[in-house]
Design a protein around this motif. Structure first.
Motif, PDB file in Angstrom:
ATOM      1  N   ALA A 106      21.683 -26.090 -15.348  1.00  0.00           N
ATOM      2  CA  ALA A 106      20.831 -26.302 -16.524  1.00  0.00           C
ATOM      3  C   ALA A 106      19.639 -27.194 -16.182  1.00  0.00           C
ATOM      4  O   ALA A 106      18.515 -26.957 -16.654  1.00  0.00           O
ATOM      5  CB  ALA A 106      21.642 -26.903 -17.663  1.00  0.00           C
ATOM      6  N   VAL A 107      19.848 -28.200 -15.359  1.00  0.00           N
ATOM      7  CA  VAL A 107      18.751 -29.089 -14.960  1.00  0.00           C
ATOM      8  C   VAL A 107      17.778 -28.329 -14.052  1.00  0.00           C
ATOM      9  O   VAL A 107      16.555 -28.468 -14.182  1.00  0.00           O
ATOM     10  CB  VAL A 107      19.302 -30.355 -14.269  1.00  0.00           C
ATOM     11  CG1 VAL A 107      18.188 -31.244 -13.774  1.00  0.00           C
ATOM     12  CG2 VAL A 107      20.213 -31.118 -15.219  1.00  0.00           C
ATOM     13  N   GLU A 108      18.319 -27.522 -13.148  1.00  0.00           N
ATOM     14  CA  GLU A 108      17.460 -26.700 -12.294  1.00  0.00           C
ATOM     15  C   GLU A 108      16.622 -25.740 -13.130  1.00  0.00           C
ATOM     16  O   GLU A 108      15.422 -25.573 -12.898  1.00  0.00           O
ATOM     17  CB  GLU A 108      18.307 -25.898 -11.305  1.00  0.00           C
ATOM     18  CG  GLU A 108      17.518 -24.908 -10.489  1.00  0.00           C
ATOM     19  CD  GLU A 108      18.391 -23.920  -9.754  1.00  0.00           C
ATOM     20  OE1 GLU A 108      17.879 -22.828  -9.438  1.00  0.00           O
ATOM     21  OE2 GLU A 108      19.560 -24.220  -9.476  1.00  0.00           O
ATOM     22  N   TRP A 109      17.245 -25.126 -14.110  1.00  0.00           N
ATOM     23  CA  TRP A 109      16.560 -24.186 -14.990  1.00  0.00           C
ATOM     24  C   TRP A 109      15.438 -24.882 -15.755  1.00  0.00           C
ATOM     25  O   TRP A 109      14.336 -24.348 -15.893  1.00  0.00           O
ATOM     26  CB  TRP A 109      17.583 -23.576 -15.932  1.00  0.00           C
ATOM     27  CG  TRP A 109      17.189 -22.326 -16.628  1.00  0.00           C
ATOM     28  CD1 TRP A 109      16.132 -21.519 -16.360  1.00  0.00           C
ATOM     29  CD2 TRP A 109      17.871 -21.725 -17.719  1.00  0.00           C
ATOM     30  NE1 TRP A 109      16.127 -20.442 -17.216  1.00  0.00           N
ATOM     31  CE2 TRP A 109      17.186 -20.558 -18.060  1.00  0.00           C
ATOM     32  CE3 TRP A 109      19.013 -22.067 -18.434  1.00  0.00           C
ATOM     33  CZ2 TRP A 109      17.590 -19.725 -19.099  1.00  0.00           C
ATOM     34  CZ3 TRP A 109      19.416 -21.237 -19.454  1.00  0.00           C
ATOM     35  CH2 TRP A 109      18.707 -20.080 -19.782  1.00  0.00           C
ATOM     36  N   ALA A 110      15.709 -26.095 -16.238  1.00  0.00           N
ATOM     37  CA  ALA A 110      14.682 -26.870 -16.941  1.00  0.00           C
ATOM     38  C   ALA A 110      13.546 -27.250 -15.989  1.00  0.00           C
ATOM     39  O   ALA A 110      12.366 -27.224 -16.377  1.00  0.00           O
ATOM     40  CB  ALA A 110      15.302 -28.114 -17.565  1.00  0.00           C
ATOM     41  N   MET A 111      13.879 -27.596 -14.752  1.00  0.00           N
ATOM     42  CA  MET A 111      12.849 -27.947 -13.780  1.00  0.00           C
ATOM     43  C   MET A 111      11.965 -26.735 -13.477  1.00  0.00           C
ATOM     44  O   MET A 111      10.746 -26.845 -13.421  1.00  0.00           O
ATOM     45  CB  MET A 111      13.495 -28.465 -12.492  1.00  0.00           C
ATOM     46  CG  MET A 111      12.502 -28.905 -11.443  1.00  0.00           C
ATOM     47  SD  MET A 111      13.245 -29.719 -10.028  1.00  0.00           S
ATOM     48  CE  MET A 111      14.156 -28.388  -9.292  1.00  0.00           C
ATOM     49  N   VAL A 112      12.579 -25.575 -13.304  1.00  0.00           N
ATOM     50  CA  VAL A 112      11.819 -24.349 -13.066  1.00  0.00           C
ATOM     51  C   VAL A 112      10.952 -24.033 -14.287  1.00  0.00           C
ATOM     52  O   VAL A 112       9.792 -23.639 -14.147  1.00  0.00           O
ATOM     53  CB  VAL A 112      12.770 -23.183 -12.711  1.00  0.00           C
ATOM     54  CG1 VAL A 112      12.057 -21.851 -12.780  1.00  0.00           C
ATOM     55  CG2 VAL A 112      13.362 -23.398 -11.336  1.00  0.00           C
ATOM     56  N   GLY A 113      11.488 -24.226 -15.479  1.00  0.00           N
ATOM     57  CA  GLY A 113      10.708 -24.007 -16.700  1.00  0.00           C
ATOM     58  C   GLY A 113       9.507 -24.936 -16.784  1.00  0.00           C
ATOM     59  O   GLY A 113       8.408 -24.523 -17.174  1.00  0.00           O
ATOM     60  N   GLY A 114       9.692 -26.181 -16.400  1.00  0.00           N
ATOM     61  CA  GLY A 114       8.577 -27.125 -16.391  1.00  0.00           C
ATOM     62  C   GLY A 114       7.511 -26.745 -15.383  1.00  0.00           C
ATOM     63  O   GLY A 114       6.306 -26.844 -15.663  1.00  0.00           O
ATOM     64  N   VAL A 115       7.946 -26.289 -14.215  1.00  0.00           N
ATOM     65  CA  VAL A 115       6.993 -25.857 -13.191  1.00  0.00           C
ATOM     66  C   VAL A 115       6.222 -24.631 -13.681  1.00  0.00           C
ATOM     67  O   VAL A 115       4.996 -24.545 -13.523  1.00  0.00           O
ATOM     68  CB  VAL A 115       7.723 -25.577 -11.856  1.00  0.00           C
ATOM     69  CG1 VAL A 115       6.843 -24.825 -10.882  1.00  0.00           C
ATOM     70  CG2 VAL A 115       8.200 -26.879 -11.244  1.00  0.00           C
ATOM     71  N   MET A 116       6.916 -23.682 -14.300  1.00  0.00           N
ATOM     72  CA  MET A 116       6.248 -22.488 -14.805  1.00  0.00           C
ATOM     73  C   MET A 116       5.279 -22.827 -15.940  1.00  0.00           C
ATOM     74  O   MET A 116       4.193 -22.248 -16.024  1.00  0.00           O
ATOM     75  CB  MET A 116       7.280 -21.456 -15.268  1.00  0.00           C
ATOM     76  CG  MET A 116       8.010 -20.806 -14.124  1.00  0.00           C
ATOM     77  SD  MET A 116       9.366 -19.733 -14.612  1.00  0.00           S
ATOM     78  CE  MET A 116       8.647 -18.768 -15.895  1.00  0.00           C
ATOM     79  N   LEU A 117       5.652 -23.769 -16.789  1.00  0.00           N
ATOM     80  CA  LEU A 117       4.752 -24.204 -17.861  1.00  0.00           C
ATOM     81  C   LEU A 117       3.501 -24.849 -17.272  1.00  0.00           C
ATOM     82  O   LEU A 117       2.379 -24.565 -17.710  1.00  0.00           O
ATOM     83  CB  LEU A 117       5.469 -25.176 -18.796  1.00  0.00           C
ATOM     84  CG  LEU A 117       4.623 -25.791 -19.897  1.00  0.00           C
ATOM     85  CD1 LEU A 117       4.170 -24.715 -20.881  1.00  0.00           C
ATOM     86  CD2 LEU A 117       5.387 -26.889 -20.602  1.00  0.00           C
ATOM     87  N   ALA A 118       3.679 -25.691 -16.271  1.00  0.00           N
ATOM     88  CA  ALA A 118       2.530 -26.327 -15.626  1.00  0.00           C
ATOM     89  C   ALA A 118       1.629 -25.282 -14.973  1.00  0.00           C
ATOM     90  O   ALA A 118       0.391 -25.375 -15.054  1.00  0.00           O
ATOM     91  CB  ALA A 118       3.006 -27.342 -14.586  1.00  0.00           C
ATOM     92  N   MET A 119       2.224 -24.278 -14.351  1.00  0.00           N
ATOM     93  CA  MET A 119       1.436 -23.209 -13.742  1.00  0.00           C
ATOM     94  C   MET A 119       0.600 -22.486 -14.793  1.00  0.00           C
ATOM     95  O   MET A 119      -0.594 -22.224 -14.575  1.00  0.00           O
ATOM     96  CB  MET A 119       2.355 -22.198 -13.040  1.00  0.00           C
ATOM     97  CG  MET A 119       3.009 -22.694 -11.788  1.00  0.00           C
ATOM     98  SD  MET A 119       4.292 -21.585 -11.171  1.00  0.00           S
ATOM     99  CE  MET A 119       3.346 -20.112 -10.832  1.00  0.00           C
TER     100      MET A 119
END
Length: 179
Positions: A106-119
């Motif tokens: 879940a933390v990895e998924w949130a981190m990936v989501g944050g990276v995608m949002l920043a992109m």
């Protein structure tokens, strides 16, 4: 005799290119009829992000950059902008692989989501600065959401079908010894 780790690494690199080519082929097929469709996920980005967090040496910079640049050309995006953001995101996540190894999914998924949002935010900001016509914000957000929803399935498929699992501490030490 060839090292089995080298063979495995090159086979998975070829698999990433094959998955990218298949996804690109499916996207360019004229199957979309009508309007008002929810945008599909970006499987190439999802696979790249998932694999970099599990096996960072399987998707090197010299392999990811041309794949994403080809996608820019095929999808008629400004050449190099999305590819550069993808490479920056992959390198950002590659440096965090050691800390993300022990994270719950879940933390990895949130981190990936944050990276995608920043992109997505940086991509739209750069396009706005250069006064390029922008698609609707809702369409961009829904595309990112669909990629984020597909991410767990990509991770599951990568682990079960392709054997892309997280590095063990012994494998990480061995990789550090090779570098």
């Amino acid at each position: 005799m060839v090292d089995p780790h080298t063979v495995q690494r090159w086979l998975h690199r070829a698999a990433f290119v094959a998955i990218s080519a298949l996804a690109l082929f499916i996207y360019i097929l004229p199957l979309h009829v009508g309007m008002g469709r929810w945008p599909g996920p970006d499987p190439i980005l999802a696979f790249a992000l998932a694999w970099v967090l599990r096996r960072p040496n399987w998707i090197p910079l010299w392999l990811a950059a041309p794949v994403f640049l080809l996608c820019d050309f095929m999808f008629l995006r400004p050449p190099g902008l999305w590819a550069a953001l993808c490479v920056i995101a992959l390198e950002f996540l590659r440096t965090r692989e050691a800390t993300s190894r022990d994270m719950p999914f879940a933390v990895e998924w949130a981190m990936v989501g944050g990276v995608m949002l920043a992109m997505a935010v940086v991509y739209r900001a750069v396009l706005a600065v250069f006064m390029v016509d922008l698609t609707s914000l809702g369409l961009v957000i829904s595309g990112q959401i669909s990629t984020l929803i597909a991410y767990p399935f990509v991770v599951l498929m990568s682990a079960s079908l392709l054997g892309v699992r997280r590095l063990t501490p012994a494998e990480a030490d061995e990789l550090r010894g090779q570098a």
